[in-house]
Design an enzyme around this catalytic site. Structure first.
Site, PDB file in Angstrom:
ATOM      1  N   SER A  14      42.982  15.948  -8.452  1.00 21.81           N
ATOM      2  CA  SER A  14      42.524  14.593  -8.144  1.00 21.81           C
ATOM      3  C   SER A  14      43.710  13.640  -8.103  1.00 21.81           C
ATOM      4  CB  SER A  14      41.533  14.132  -9.206  1.00 21.81           C
ATOM      5  OG  SER A  14      41.288  12.744  -9.058  1.00 21.81           O
ATOM      6  N   HIS A  38      41.050  16.048  -4.152  1.00 19.43           N
ATOM      7  CA  HIS A  38      39.942  15.168  -4.537  1.00 19.43           C
ATOM      8  C   HIS A  38      40.437  13.711  -4.557  1.00 19.43           C
ATOM      9  CE1 HIS A  38      36.065  14.420  -6.603  1.00 19.43           C
ATOM     10  NE2 HIS A  38      36.720  13.541  -7.347  1.00 19.43           N
ATOM     11  N   ASP A  40      39.315   9.733  -5.344  1.00 21.47           N
ATOM     12  CA  ASP A  40      38.332   8.893  -6.027  1.00 21.47           C
ATOM     13  C   ASP A  40      38.382   7.453  -5.522  1.00 21.47           C
ATOM     14  OD1 ASP A  40      37.132  10.680  -7.972  1.00 21.47           O
ATOM     15  OD2 ASP A  40      39.119  10.769  -8.897  1.00 21.47           O
ATOM     16  N   MET A  42      36.952   3.816  -5.829  1.00 23.62           N
ATOM     17  CA  MET A  42      36.234   2.986  -6.819  1.00 23.62           C
ATOM     18  C   MET A  42      36.285   1.525  -6.385  1.00 23.62           C
ATOM     19  SD  MET A  42      37.542   4.630 -10.383  1.00 23.62           S
ATOM     20  CE  MET A  42      37.840   6.386 -10.574  1.00 23.62           C
ATOM     21  N   HIS A  71      35.239  11.231  -3.076  1.00 23.01           N
ATOM     22  CA  HIS A  71      34.197  10.901  -4.062  1.00 23.01           C
ATOM     23  C   HIS A  71      34.049   9.385  -4.092  1.00 23.01           C
ATOM     24  CE1 HIS A  71      33.116  11.067  -8.686  1.00 23.01           C
ATOM     25  NE2 HIS A  71      32.119  10.599  -7.947  1.00 23.01           N
ATOM     26  N   MET A  73      32.746   6.234  -5.512  1.00 24.96           N
ATOM     27  CA  MET A  73      32.125   5.545  -6.642  1.00 24.96           C
ATOM     28  C   MET A  73      32.033   4.077  -6.256  1.00 24.96           C
ATOM     29  SD  MET A  73      34.112   7.619  -9.592  1.00 24.96           S
ATOM     30  CE  MET A  73      35.237   8.244  -8.354  1.00 24.96           C
ATOM     31  N   MET A 142      29.127  14.878 -12.902  1.00 22.70           N
ATOM     32  CA  MET A 142      30.164  14.151 -13.643  1.00 22.70           C
ATOM     33  C   MET A 142      30.169  14.633 -15.088  1.00 22.70           C
ATOM     34  SD  MET A 142      31.841  12.149 -11.617  1.00 22.70           S
ATOM     35  CE  MET A 142      32.890  11.597 -12.961  1.00 22.70           C
ATOM     36  N   GLY A 147      34.908   6.410 -13.534  1.00 21.05           N
ATOM     37  CA  GLY A 147      35.683   5.172 -13.574  1.00 21.05           C
ATOM     38  C   GLY A 147      37.150   5.365 -13.905  1.00 21.05           C
ATOM     39  N   ASP A 180      33.609  17.308 -12.632  1.00 21.84           N
ATOM     40  CA  ASP A 180      34.642  16.266 -12.475  1.00 21.84           C
ATOM     41  C   ASP A 180      34.740  15.449 -13.762  1.00 21.84           C
ATOM     42  OD1 ASP A 180      36.365  14.321 -11.578  1.00 21.84           O
ATOM     43  OD2 ASP A 180      35.019  13.511 -10.045  1.00 21.84           O
ATOM     44  N   GLY A 182      37.733  15.430 -17.302  1.00 23.78           N
ATOM     45  CA  GLY A 182      38.159  16.160 -18.498  1.00 23.78           C
ATOM     46  C   GLY A 182      38.348  17.650 -18.275  1.00 23.78           C
TER      47      GLY A 182
HETATM   48  C1  DX5 Z   1      36.669   9.912 -12.792  1.00 20.39           C
HETATM   49  C2  DX5 Z   1      36.986  10.570 -11.465  1.00 20.39           C
HETATM   50  C3  DX5 Z   1      37.721  11.840 -11.605  1.00 20.39           C
HETATM   51  C4  DX5 Z   1      39.085  11.751 -12.240  1.00 20.39           C
HETATM   52  C5  DX5 Z   1      39.133  12.864 -13.242  1.00 20.39           C
HETATM   53  O1  DX5 Z   1      35.791   8.854 -12.591  1.00 20.39           O
HETATM   54  O2  DX5 Z   1      35.819  10.829 -10.716  1.00 20.39           O
HETATM   55  O3  DX5 Z   1      37.826  12.529 -10.359  1.00 20.39           O
HETATM   56  O4  DX5 Z   1      40.163  11.891 -11.363  1.00 20.39           O
HETATM   57  O5  DX5 Z   1      40.250  12.706 -14.012  1.00 20.39           O
HETATM   58  P1  DX5 Z   1      40.589  13.641 -15.253  1.00 20.39           P
HETATM   59  O6  DX5 Z   1      40.709  15.026 -14.731  1.00 20.39           O
HETATM   60  O7  DX5 Z   1      41.877  13.076 -15.743  1.00 20.39           O
HETATM   61  O8  DX5 Z   1      39.446  13.502 -16.233  1.00 20.39           O
HETATM   62 ZN    ZN Z   2      36.034  12.171  -8.841  1.00 16.94          ZN
END
Ligand code: DX5
Ligand code: ZN
Length: 224
Positions: A14, A38, A40, A42, A71, A73, A142, A147, A180, A182
């Protein structure tokens, strides 16, 4: 576009955690034959953070041959589906919680030629997405509150992964199950055992001292 219809597990670094001043080098670790990239998006409304839009997807598209997994958001995602597709998204994932007419938005995504994904937040139960599974290429579970990168994996979300996996087998469907938040080799193994097959990883890859080696460890953990 390898790897969408294949069944092998996929690692999806990501770029949220990448160093954008060296985006080309960061993206170069992704193997176009094996990985997804990936992205993100936002909007500071659907989630409290603000990242990037189609301009960065277009730059990413130029910098990698890998499958570009976007993705969203954001609120009103339908208003920008065409734009993200034009920018080069191979898959566009919207949040169930942001859609009033979910089936219509998924149809709209597929009409652009992109794959369609549907994401659910930790508080949203699996039953809320179940009616849409036949219309999906990917279900994104998720495993943190969306976020921000760098949060801890929520093991309770594995029940949703198990439920999705069981439903896919029972109904003979072909959508991918993506996790997605952690994700690192250890949590990826747990999610893999629960039935996930796409593994998004931000911090564990791009904040590692050797991101290429970290991505290789993730691939090894998921067995790809
Ligand atoms: C969080 C995103 C993730 C993010 C994950 O809202 O959707 O895609 O990049 O990041 P890590 O892998 O650091 O938890
Ligand atoms: Zn994501």
């Amino acid at each position: 576009m390898p790897r969408m219809n294949a069944t092998a597990p996929i690692a999806a670094p990501s770029i949220l955690s990448a160093d954008f001043s060296r985006l080309a080098e960061e993206l170069a670790i992704a193997d176009p034959e094996l990985d997804w990239v990936h992205c993100d998006v936002m909007d500071n409304h659907f989630v409290p953070n603000l990242t990037f839009g189609p301009i960065l997807i277009a730059a990413t598209r130029k910098l990698t041959r890998a499958f570009v997994d976007v993705h969203l958001m954001m609120e009103r995602p339908w208003a920008m589906v065409e734009e993200f597709r034009r920018a080069g998204a191979d898959q566009i994932t919207v949040h169930l919680e942001a859609c009033a007419e979910t089936r219509e938005v998924l149809r709209q995504i597929r009409e652009t030629g992109a794959k369609a994904g549907l994401a659910l937040k930790p508080a949203t139960p699996f039953g809320a997405v179940a009616p849409y599974l036949p219309d999906l290429d990917t279900l994104l579970v998720m495993t943190v509150e969306p976020g921000f990168g760098g949060q801890s994996f929520m093991p309770g979300m594995l029940d949703k992964v198990r439920a999705a996996h069981a439903e896919r087998a029972k109904k003979n469907l072909a959508f991918r199950i993506e996790v997605d938040g952690g994700i690192h080799p250890e949590t990826a193994r747990l999610a893999r055992a629960a039935g996930a097959d796409v593994f998004v990883a931000g911090n564990s890859v791009f904040h590692a001292s050797d991101s290429r080696a970290a991505l290789a460890s993730l691939r090894e953990a998921i067995g790809t």
